[in-house]
Design a protein around this motif. Structure first.
Motif, PDB file in Angstrom:
ATOM      1  N   GLU A 119       4.993  -6.981   1.158  1.00 39.55           N
ATOM      2  CA  GLU A 119       4.769  -5.528   1.192  1.00 39.55           C
ATOM      3  C   GLU A 119       4.070  -5.029  -0.070  1.00 39.55           C
ATOM      4  N   ASP A 175       3.760   0.155   6.638  1.00 36.07           N
ATOM      5  CA  ASP A 175       3.823  -0.768   5.505  1.00 36.07           C
ATOM      6  C   ASP A 175       2.522  -1.560   5.520  1.00 36.07           C
ATOM      7  N   GLY A 186       4.219   1.058   0.998  1.00 36.96           N
ATOM      8  CA  GLY A 186       5.137   1.654   1.971  1.00 36.96           C
ATOM      9  C   GLY A 186       4.839   3.138   2.038  1.00 36.96           C
TER      10      GLY A 186
HETATM   11 MG    MG Z   1       9.168  -0.185   1.422  1.00 37.57          MG
END
Ligand code: MG
Ligand code: 4AD
Length: 477
Positions: free
Chosen positions: A400, A392, A403
């Protein structure tokens, strides 16, 4: 007669040519000075009216929001604030804007109010700047991948599979209300539906992108994705745009290099090509933050932050190291986290991600090798048998941003994993085929485009970086 737009005229700096312009009135003062904007730049051009020779009737119709056409000469400006101005010889009102009804007045409006008027908000300086930067960023995305040998793949929007296995999907059906056929056990019979099976809006193009990577080598998607998660946050949308590169013969280290290089490259592109808009957004944010207590202000201005990210290496930290840091952190010891960290295996919440990025490392961080049971089924199992090759990318103020993972390329391991996670092998037969025929190490990631636009523009709420946001209870426009 030279036809042009305001951006080109202001850039050229030449004077005394004949020009014709069309745009919208931002302000009109002293019955003489129109600030005209045509959307080509954040900058208005001042148009000076010869009011003695302009009919009273026309002057009255020069109101904020009206569409007008002007002809005249470009001259050095006498006034402050601009180098050139248009001395208008001819003005035509193309479309009136009733000042008693027009919601976008030349004053500061709240973002909440502007969200309710999302069809008009792009006429403000802030939204004009954000949306021009968004456009340039999306060009930079394509440019980066095209310059680096990637093929653009359009993966389906209607799909039968749940790539993330999270079940947060919007159903697609052509059954009429209350007329869906049911099976003997009382369930809706999707075999009779349009596609002959249950279908949803996609949450990710990854699984299909993998099929193309295993033939074209390097591919990327850039399209809308949908999530029916009931997240009312400043970082979640129900409809958002995701960028998903997928590369054959690339492992997790290569994936991290790609993500970092990609982000730096697109930020570099907008720093170079959106100077006026970013300068405006930089000032806007500084002003916004000046109202906050000192402790809540950022150490860097928007432009400084963008340059910092473009020029400095991201910190790469394993999940296990991150847990150690968090466990021993001040907020954890003082019980300041809503979700305290005591054991390895805990899923990281945004408060933990933000601590790592904003307080501990003070730079973008790539976390990798997460526990297998908190990540999706397709991630490659490490030799330790308990972590997967996940990554991440975490950003200050955002959390975030990316990902991704190295994918499980071993047929048997993948089947086992799918069984354990209750994922229907029959449904994903084609995905498993990739592991049967010419399987190879491969990796990719997904980057939420709106989160990137948010970081780049310094906007606090993701609803303000997409033209018409879709969120729980909201699909106006
Ligand atoms: Mg994610
Ligand atoms: O981490 P996510 O769920 O990963 C995937 O979907 C993978 N299949 C991607 C891949 O490996 N090809 O989502 C990827 C990114 C997140 O890091 C976040 O930036 C963004 O998509 N994202 C959202 N953005 C806005 N609103 C939401 N509801 C989002 N959910 C995820």
């Amino acid at each position: 007669m030279m036809k042009s737009n305001v951006a080109e005229i202001l850039k050229s700096g030449t004077v005394l040519q004949e020009i014709a312009l069309k745009g919208w009135v931002r302000t009109f003062r002293s019955n003489r000075f129109i600030a005209l904007n045509d959307g080509s730049t954040i900058n208005n051009i001042q148009c000076v009216i010869d009011f003695e020779n302009t009919p009273e009737e026309t002057l009255k119709r020069i109101t904020t929001g009206a569409a007008i056409a002007v002809k005249g000469t470009l001259a050095e400006s006498q006034g402050k604030g601009q180098s050139v101005e248009v001395q208008v010889s001819e003005i035509e009102i193309l479309g009136d804007s009733n000042p008693d009804e027009y919601p976008i007045q030349p004053k500061k409006h709240s973002f909440e109010f502007l969200r309710e008027n999302a069809h008009l908000r792009v006429r403000t300086n802030t939204f004009g700047a954000v949306m021009r930067v968004r456009s340039k960023l999306s060009f930079a995305v394509h440019k980066y991948f095209q310059d680096n040998g990637f093929n653009y793949v359009n993966t389906p929007i209607v799909t039968g599979s749940d790539a993330e296995g999270a079940g947060e999907m919007f159903r697609v059906t052509s059954f009429e209300d209350n007329k869906a056929p049911v099976t003997e056990d009382g369930k809706i019979d999707y075999s009779k539906d349009f596609f002959g099976k249950e279908t949803n809006l996609t949450v990710s193009g990854q699984l299909e992108a993998e099929t193309y990577a295993m033939a074209l080598g390097k591919v990327y998607t850039f399209g809308p994705t949908f999530r029916a998660e009931n997240s009312n946050t400043t970082r979640h949308l129900a409809e958002f745009w995701m960028i998903e590169p997928e590369v054959a013969f690339m492992d997790l280290d290569g994936n991290m290099d790609l993500a970092e290089d990609f982000i730096k490259s697109v930020l570099g592109y907008v720093l170079e090509n959106c100077k006026d808009d970013l300068a405006f957004l930089d000032q806007r944010l500084t002003q916004e933050e000046s109202k906050l207590p000192q402790a809540q202000r950022s150490d860097m201005s928007l432009l400084e932050k963008l340059k910092f990210v473009a020029d400095n290496n991201f910190k790469r930290v394993s999940y296990t190291e991150a847990i150690d840091i968090l466990r021993n952190s001040k907020p954890n010891k003082k019980k300041k986290f809503q979700f305290p960290i005591d054991k390895w295996g805990a899923d990281l919440q945004s408060e933990h991600e933000r601590f790592l990025v904003e307080k501990h490392f003070k730079c973008p961080v790539i976390l990798f090798d997460y526990p297998a049971n908190i990540k999706a089924f397709y991630m490659r199992l490490n030799e330790d048998g308990k972590t997967v090759r996940a990554m991440d990318v975490l950003f200050p103020g955002i959390g975030e941003m990316v990902g991704g993972a190295q994918r499980e390329e071993r047929y048997d391991v993948l089947v086992e994993k799918m069984k354990a996670m209750n994922i229907d092998e029959k449904e994903l037969w084609w995905y498993l085929d990739l592991r049967k025929f010419g399987t190879a190490v491969h990796s990719g990631f997904g980057l939420g485009f709106e989160r990137l636009v948010q970081f780049t523009t310094g906007m606090g709420n993701i609803r303000d970086v997409i033209p018409f946001p879709r969120t729980p209870q909201n699909a106006e426009f």
